[in-house]
Design a protein around this motif. Structure first.
Motif, PDB file in Angstrom:
ATOM      1  N   PHE A 212       0.815  -1.211   0.000  1.00  0.00           N
ATOM      2  CA  PHE A 212       0.000   0.000   0.000  1.00  0.00           C
ATOM      3  C   PHE A 212       0.854   1.268   0.000  1.00  0.00           C
ATOM      4  O   PHE A 212       0.428   2.301  -0.535  1.00  0.00           O
ATOM      5  CB  PHE A 212      -0.969  -0.011   1.186  1.00  0.00           C
ATOM      6  N   MET A 216       0.183   4.040  -2.926  1.00  0.00           N
ATOM      7  CA  MET A 216      -0.016   5.475  -2.714  1.00  0.00           C
ATOM      8  C   MET A 216       1.064   6.283  -3.420  1.00  0.00           C
ATOM      9  O   MET A 216       0.787   7.338  -3.995  1.00  0.00           O
ATOM     10  CB  MET A 216      -0.021   5.784  -1.211  1.00  0.00           C
ATOM     11  N   ASP A 217       2.293   5.794  -3.387  1.00  0.00           N
ATOM     12  CA  ASP A 217       3.385   6.492  -4.052  1.00  0.00           C
ATOM     13  C   ASP A 217       3.163   6.532  -5.557  1.00  0.00           C
ATOM     14  O   ASP A 217       3.397   7.547  -6.216  1.00  0.00           O
ATOM     15  CB  ASP A 217       4.705   5.795  -3.725  1.00  0.00           C
ATOM     16  N   LEU A 219       0.205   6.143  -7.235  1.00  0.00           N
ATOM     17  CA  LEU A 219      -0.964   6.938  -7.590  1.00  0.00           C
ATOM     18  C   LEU A 219      -0.701   8.430  -7.495  1.00  0.00           C
ATOM     19  O   LEU A 219      -1.314   9.226  -8.208  1.00  0.00           O
ATOM     20  CB  LEU A 219      -2.151   6.563  -6.694  1.00  0.00           C
ATOM     21  N   CYS A 220       0.218   8.804  -6.609  1.00  0.00           N
ATOM     22  CA  CYS A 220       0.570  10.221  -6.466  1.00  0.00           C
ATOM     23  C   CYS A 220       1.739  10.621  -7.366  1.00  0.00           C
ATOM     24  O   CYS A 220       2.299  11.707  -7.207  1.00  0.00           O
ATOM     25  CB  CYS A 220       0.920  10.528  -5.008  1.00  0.00           C
TER      26      CYS A 220
END
Length: 282
Positions: A212, A216-217, A219-220
């Motif tokens: 996860f 997150m890394d 997707l950002c």
């Protein structure tokens, strides 16, 4: 899960996002997935005097997924544990590319909901022939231009309202659809949460946390930290069917090969030293 005496019933639960995910390129199915490659749970198998006899047994509703794709999110990641997962189907959507990041092993079974779940299933030796499904998708990454599910459905008053700011499409979007919310849920031990991915029954830490963090890394749009986190040893899973069918050979190889390598290394080292000192004497 709903209790039904000696067993539990897992009914289908509508999340009211089916139309939206279908338009974006994924479908979460109303089913439960079993996998022979699964984590262990503590089961009371009998009694010894006044003490309950406990045993660790594989619980096929808790699959352990080893990432097979070379995508930056899952590259070199440890195995990831799920609990009561559903399958996710990639759906062809215009302008959207789907990538399966997590899937089950080659010994899986998809059971349509409602599903009757019982610990009595552990009383019988599993037959690999009853697990006919292979590489069932569990986590699907969607990338591309997403079309709003409300396109051609809203009245003109909403479309013209600048305060709402409605858009019919999103360019260059990213989304991850997972058929199991427990992948990101911490277990609670004695009233306190433990590390994400920690299995209190075996003391094993799975790769849920790093998965996860990478998600997150990615997707950002910040993939700089992923390469640093991915430099770790992976927990290799043994094929349970091969281990069960040829246990003696597997044990013999596991014990004899390391010993043979040490002996060979000692022989080569002794020969090397003998030749070295023989040349010095000459």
């Amino acid at each position: 899960l709903k209790s039904m005496g000696g067993w539990m019933l897992a009914p289908a639960r509508e999340l009211k996002v089916e139309d939206m995910l279908f338009r974006y390129g994924a479908r979460v199915n109303y089913d439960l997935v079993q996998d022979l490659l699964s984590s262990l749970i503590v089961v009371v198998s009998g009694r010894m005097g006044d003490q309950a006899k406990q045993q660790l047994l594989p619980w096929y509703y808790f699959p352990v997924m080893t990432p097979k794709d070379n995508h930056p999110v899952v590259r070199n990641l440890n195995s990831i544990r799920g609990q009561f997962i559903s399958s996710v189907d990639p759906i062809e959507a215009p302008g959207v590319q789907a990538t399966v990041l997590l899937s089950t092993s080659q010994y899986s079974k998809v059971i349509p909901a409602p599903v009757r779940v019982s610990l009595g299933e552990l009383e019988y030796k599993p037959d690999p022939a009853r697990f006919p499904n292979k590489d069932v998708p569990i986590a699907v990454l969607l990338e591309g231009d997403f079309t709003s599910v409300y396109k051609n459905r809203l009245p003109p008053a909403i479309l013209s309202d600048s305060a709402i700011g409605y858009k019919e499409s999103c360019k260059g979007g990213k989304m991850l659809v997972i058929g199991d919310g427990d992948l990101i849920r911490n277990d609670i031990v004695k009233g306190s949460p433990v590390a994400l991915g920690y299995d209190r029954n075996t003391g094993t830490t799975f790769g849920n946390k790093n998965f996860f963090l990478n998600v997150m890394d990615y997707l950002c749009e910040g993939d700089g930290l992923m390469s640093t986190r991915n430099k770790e040893l992976r927990m290799r899973q043994i094929d349970p069917v091969v281990l069960e069918s040829d246990t003696r050979s597997v044990r013999l190889i596991a014990v004899s090969v390391p010993v043979a390598l040490v002996v060979l290394l000692g022989v080569f080292k002794a020969l090397f030293r003998r030749r070295k000192f023989a040349k010095q004497r000459l």
